[in-house]
Write an enzyme that holds these catalytic residues in place. Structure first.
Site, PDB file in Angstrom:
ATOM      1  N   TYR A  23       0.800  -1.233   0.000  1.00  0.00           N
ATOM      2  CA  TYR A  23       0.000   0.000   0.000  1.00  0.00           C
ATOM      3  C   TYR A  23       0.829   1.277   0.000  1.00  0.00           C
ATOM      4  O   TYR A  23       0.289   2.377  -0.069  1.00  0.00           O
ATOM      5  CB  TYR A  23      -0.938  -0.007   1.209  1.00  0.00           C
ATOM      6  CG  TYR A  23      -1.881  -1.191   1.205  1.00  0.00           C
ATOM      7  CD1 TYR A  23      -1.708  -2.257   2.089  1.00  0.00           C
ATOM      8  CD2 TYR A  23      -2.916  -1.280   0.277  1.00  0.00           C
ATOM      9  CE1 TYR A  23      -2.548  -3.355   2.065  1.00  0.00           C
ATOM     10  CE2 TYR A  23      -3.759  -2.378   0.246  1.00  0.00           C
ATOM     11  CZ  TYR A  23      -3.575  -3.416   1.145  1.00  0.00           C
ATOM     12  OH  TYR A  23      -4.423  -4.499   1.123  1.00  0.00           O
ATOM     13  N   ASN A  72     -13.220   3.338  -1.851  1.00  0.00           N
ATOM     14  CA  ASN A  72     -12.329   2.205  -1.643  1.00  0.00           C
ATOM     15  C   ASN A  72     -12.953   1.376  -0.519  1.00  0.00           C
ATOM     16  O   ASN A  72     -12.688   1.647   0.648  1.00  0.00           O
ATOM     17  CB  ASN A  72     -10.911   2.646  -1.280  1.00  0.00           C
ATOM     18  CG  ASN A  72      -9.995   1.458  -1.117  1.00  0.00           C
ATOM     19  OD1 ASN A  72     -10.446   0.312  -1.016  1.00  0.00           O
ATOM     20  ND2 ASN A  72      -8.692   1.723  -1.099  1.00  0.00           N
ATOM     21  N   ASP A  85     -25.941  -2.583  -2.311  1.00  0.00           N
ATOM     22  CA  ASP A  85     -27.343  -2.146  -2.409  1.00  0.00           C
ATOM     23  C   ASP A  85     -27.471  -0.634  -2.219  1.00  0.00           C
ATOM     24  O   ASP A  85     -28.278   0.022  -2.884  1.00  0.00           O
ATOM     25  CB  ASP A  85     -28.198  -2.873  -1.358  1.00  0.00           C
ATOM     26  CG  ASP A  85     -28.453  -4.329  -1.735  1.00  0.00           C
ATOM     27  OD1 ASP A  85     -28.889  -5.086  -0.846  1.00  0.00           O
ATOM     28  OD2 ASP A  85     -28.213  -4.699  -2.912  1.00  0.00           O
ATOM     29  N   HIS A  98      -8.920   0.918  -5.758  1.00  0.00           N
ATOM     30  CA  HIS A  98      -8.069   0.069  -4.917  1.00  0.00           C
ATOM     31  C   HIS A  98      -6.625   0.539  -5.115  1.00  0.00           C
ATOM     32  O   HIS A  98      -6.175   0.701  -6.263  1.00  0.00           O
ATOM     33  CB  HIS A  98      -8.204  -1.399  -5.312  1.00  0.00           C
ATOM     34  CG  HIS A  98      -9.598  -1.928  -5.160  1.00  0.00           C
ATOM     35  ND1 HIS A  98     -10.131  -2.294  -3.952  1.00  0.00           N
ATOM     36  CD2 HIS A  98     -10.590  -2.091  -6.079  1.00  0.00           C
ATOM     37  CE1 HIS A  98     -11.380  -2.681  -4.134  1.00  0.00           C
ATOM     38  NE2 HIS A  98     -11.689  -2.567  -5.405  1.00  0.00           N
ATOM     39  N   ILE A  99      -5.917   0.732  -4.028  1.00  0.00           N
ATOM     40  CA  ILE A  99      -4.517   1.173  -4.109  1.00  0.00           C
ATOM     41  C   ILE A  99      -3.694   0.109  -4.847  1.00  0.00           C
ATOM     42  O   ILE A  99      -2.899   0.411  -5.724  1.00  0.00           O
ATOM     43  CB  ILE A  99      -3.966   1.428  -2.694  1.00  0.00           C
ATOM     44  CG1 ILE A  99      -4.696   2.622  -2.054  1.00  0.00           C
ATOM     45  CG2 ILE A  99      -2.463   1.635  -2.709  1.00  0.00           C
ATOM     46  CD1 ILE A  99      -4.417   2.789  -0.568  1.00  0.00           C
ATOM     47  N   SER A 100      -3.944  -1.148  -4.488  1.00  0.00           N
ATOM     48  CA  SER A 100      -3.212  -2.256  -5.120  1.00  0.00           C
ATOM     49  C   SER A 100      -3.991  -2.794  -6.315  1.00  0.00           C
ATOM     50  O   SER A 100      -5.192  -2.548  -6.441  1.00  0.00           O
ATOM     51  CB  SER A 100      -3.015  -3.384  -4.091  1.00  0.00           C
ATOM     52  OG  SER A 100      -4.300  -3.907  -3.703  1.00  0.00           O
TER      53      SER A 100
HETATM   54  C1  DHK Z   1      -7.478  -2.333   0.373  1.00  0.00           C
HETATM   55  C2  DHK Z   1      -7.775  -3.343   1.229  1.00  0.00           C
HETATM   56  O1  DHK Z   1      -7.858  -3.141   2.538  1.00  0.00           O
HETATM   57  C3  DHK Z   1      -7.918  -4.723   0.769  1.00  0.00           C
HETATM   58  O2  DHK Z   1      -8.867  -5.472   1.515  1.00  0.00           O
HETATM   59  C4  DHK Z   1      -8.299  -4.744  -0.697  1.00  0.00           C
HETATM   60  C5  DHK Z   1      -7.549  -2.491  -1.082  1.00  0.00           C
HETATM   61  C6  DHK Z   1      -7.337  -3.888  -1.500  1.00  0.00           C
HETATM   62  C7  DHK Z   1      -6.610  -1.542  -1.801  1.00  0.00           C
HETATM   63  O3  DHK Z   1      -5.742  -2.000  -2.589  1.00  0.00           O
HETATM   64  O4  DHK Z   1      -6.770  -0.325  -1.579  1.00  0.00           O
HETATM   65  O5  DHK Z   1      -8.309  -5.979  -1.153  1.00  0.00           O
END
Ligand code: DHK
Length: 148
Positions: A23, A72, A85, A98-100
Site C-alpha cells: 500500500y 475504496n 445495495d 483500490h490502491i493495489s
Molecule cells: C485495500 C484493502 O484493505 C484490501 O482489503 C483490498 C484495497 C485492496 C486496496 O488496494 O486499496 O483488497
C-alpha cells in the site's frame, strides 16, 4: 455545488504503516490532501470507517447531496451486499478505487461486488489513484452538467 464523496473502508486508517510493500507509505491524511487538491472548486467529503453500517450511512448522504463517489471499500469490496445495495441507489458516477492491483493478488481479492455498480474501477495506481479518480469524477460530473 454538490460535493464529491471519498469513502474509505476498513484498515485504511492504518495506511502509512500498513503493509507498505503493498500500500506504500502515504497516510490517509496525505491522501485526503491529494483529493482536496484534485477536487479544485468542487467541495469534498472525505470519510473512513472500519464499520460497514457507517459506510452505508455515508453512501446515503451522497444519495441525498452528492455529485459523485470515489469509494475504496477495502475488505468490504468482496463481502458487502449492504454497501452494493446502497450504491445502487446513487444516481451519479461512482469510481471504485483500490490502491493495489487486486487482480494480481490472492484469489480472495479478485471478485469485487462493488464493481457490479461502479462506473469505473481504478486498481494498482497506488495512492495517486485517488487524485486520478477525483479528477475523472470532476470531468464526468461537468460533462453531465453541460447544457444539451
Ligand atoms: C485495500 C484493502 O484493505 C484490501 O482489503 C483490498 C484495497 C485492496 C486496496 O488496494 O486499496 O483488497
Amino acid at each position: 455545488m454538490k460535493p464529491i464523496f471519498v469513502i474509505n473502508g476498513p484498515n485504511l486508517n492504518r495506511l502509512g504503516t500498513r503493509e507498505p510493500t503493498i500500500y506504500g507509505k502515504t497516510t490517509l491524511t496525505e491522501i485526503e490532501a491529494m483529493c482536496l487538491e484534485a477536487a479544485g472548486e468542487r467541495p469534498l467529503r472525505f470519510h473512513q470507517s472500519n464499520f460497514e453500517g457507517e459506510i452505508v450511512h455515508w453512501v446515503h448522504d451522497a444519495i441525498d447531496e452528492g455529485a459523485g463517489i470515489v469509494i475504496n471499500p477495502a475488505g468490504f469490496s468482496f463481502t458487502s451486499i449492504a454497501i452494493l445495495d446502497a450504491l445502487k441507489m446513487f444516481p451519479g458516477p461512482i469510481v471504485e478505487l483500490h490502491i493495489s492491483n487486486i487482480h494480481r493478488r490472492e484469489e480472495i481479492y479478485h471478485k469485487s461486488l462493488v464493481s457490479k455498480v461502479a462506473t469505473a474501477v481504478i486498481a494498482g495506481l497506488g495512492p495517486r489513484g485517488y487524485g486520478v479518480a477525483v479528477r475523472a469524477l470532476r470531468d464526468m460530473i461537468d460533462e453531465q452538467m453541460e447544457p444539451a
